[in-house]
Scaffold this active site. Sequence first.
Site, short mmCIF file in Angstrom:
data_model
loop_
_atom_site.label_atom_id
_atom_site.label_comp_id
_atom_site.label_asym_id
_atom_site.label_seq_id
_atom_site.Cartn_x
_atom_site.Cartn_y
_atom_site.Cartn_z
N ASN A 157 6.63 0.46 -0.99
CA ASN A 157 6.51 0.25 0.46
C ASN A 157 5.52 -0.89 0.68
O ASN A 157 4.31 -0.69 0.54
CB ASN A 157 6.01 1.55 1.12
N TRP A 158 6.06 -2.07 1.00
CA TRP A 158 5.18 -3.24 1.17
C TRP A 158 4.50 -3.25 2.54
O TRP A 158 3.72 -4.16 2.84
CB TRP A 158 5.99 -4.53 0.94
N LYS A 159 4.83 -2.31 3.39
CA LYS A 159 4.20 -2.19 4.72
C LYS A 159 4.19 -3.55 5.44
O LYS A 159 5.17 -4.29 5.35
CB LYS A 159 2.80 -1.58 4.58
N HIS A 200 6.95 7.59 8.70
CA HIS A 200 5.72 7.37 7.92
C HIS A 200 4.50 7.76 8.76
O HIS A 200 4.48 7.52 9.97
CB HIS A 200 5.64 5.90 7.49
N GLU A 220 1.78 6.42 9.20
CA GLU A 220 1.17 5.31 9.94
C GLU A 220 1.91 5.09 11.26
O GLU A 220 1.30 4.73 12.27
CB GLU A 220 1.18 4.05 9.05
N GLU A 239 3.47 12.80 1.55
CA GLU A 239 2.32 11.89 1.55
C GLU A 239 1.19 12.53 2.35
O GLU A 239 1.16 12.44 3.59
CB GLU A 239 2.70 10.56 2.21
N GLY A 242 -3.89 5.12 0.79
CA GLY A 242 -4.76 3.93 0.81
C GLY A 242 -6.22 4.22 0.55
O GLY A 242 -7.09 3.48 1.01
N SER A 254 -1.98 6.70 -2.83
CA SER A 254 -2.94 6.16 -3.80
C SER A 254 -2.51 6.28 -5.26
O SER A 254 -3.34 6.46 -6.14
CB SER A 254 -4.31 6.82 -3.61
N GLY A 264 2.34 2.37 -2.16
CA GLY A 264 1.92 1.32 -1.22
C GLY A 264 1.19 0.21 -1.95
O GLY A 264 1.80 -0.68 -2.54
N GLY A 265 -0.14 0.26 -1.95
CA GLY A 265 -0.98 -0.80 -2.50
C GLY A 265 -0.57 -1.27 -3.89
O GLY A 265 -0.52 -2.48 -4.15
P1 13P Z 1 -0.88 3.75 -0.97
O1 13P Z 1 -0.14 3.86 -2.28
O2 13P Z 1 -1.44 2.42 -0.71
O3 13P Z 1 -1.88 4.87 -0.84
O4 13P Z 1 0.21 3.98 0.19
C1 13P Z 1 1.04 5.08 0.11
C2 13P Z 1 2.04 4.98 1.19
O5 13P Z 1 1.74 5.14 2.35
C3 13P Z 1 3.43 4.68 0.80
O6 13P Z 1 4.29 4.85 1.86
#
Ligand code: 13P
Length: 255
Positions: free
Chosen positions: A9-11, A96, A98, A169, A175, A216, A237-238
Amino acid sequence: MLKKYIIANWKMNLNLAETLSLAKKFKEKFAGFNQGEVVVCPSTLFLIEVNEILKGSIIKLGAQNVFWEEVGASYTGEVSPEMLAEAGCRYVILGHSERRKYLSENYEIINKKVRAVVKNEKLIPIVCIGESLKERKTDRRDFVLVEQLEQALSGIEVFGDQRIIIAYEPIWAIGTSTALEPAEAEYAHKIIKLALNDIVGMQAVSKNFSVIYGGSINSKNVKSFANLEDIDGLLVGGASLKIEEFYKVAKSIVK
Ligand code: 13P
């Protein structure tokens, strides 16, 4: 046995040039990788161009969001499931945390999106659930997960081989560089699968559903997730923004 999912997920992290450059690196690095289902989810704006790059590769394309109607004059700014399918998407992330936080998406809205995507049949929904820190601290986690699943999947009928991915999640683990303890993730995934049994029936759960973990994950902590029986993959994510790091994550989880 089903392949494990490794979903990037490159957000809203990358501009156009960075997105295309990373997509090319993904294509090169994962050439010939067939132990898992690798999915990249770039910004909606860049889907078509990333799809062009990924042609001929094993990597699938996913979107980070969708609207619940197929077409209409009243939906300014929105993108339908069919439009995503046309852009080359095979997957779409729904609800998600977020989006729940910053755009007030709730499970009534998420349910509309899940229904629309399942009805469209061309896309596989990745439905996000997960408790907040407060809910975890007050021991409401299991209750919250069951409630989120019930709401997200209300009225859903799955046909044939259609797939639905549930992404667990925990909001407090996103994050933060602190992933959930693997044993705790395993327990939460068991709760989710039991709840799914009640909602859609055991047969559908084993045939149509996968449950993946997100929060994470990196190349170091992923190893302790690799042996967990109830974890069907990862939403990253990251660590998905650096090709070497993401490749290590993918290699470790499929083993
Ligand atoms: P991180 O891996 O950066 O914690 O993000 C997880 C995420 O929200 C994937 O959708």
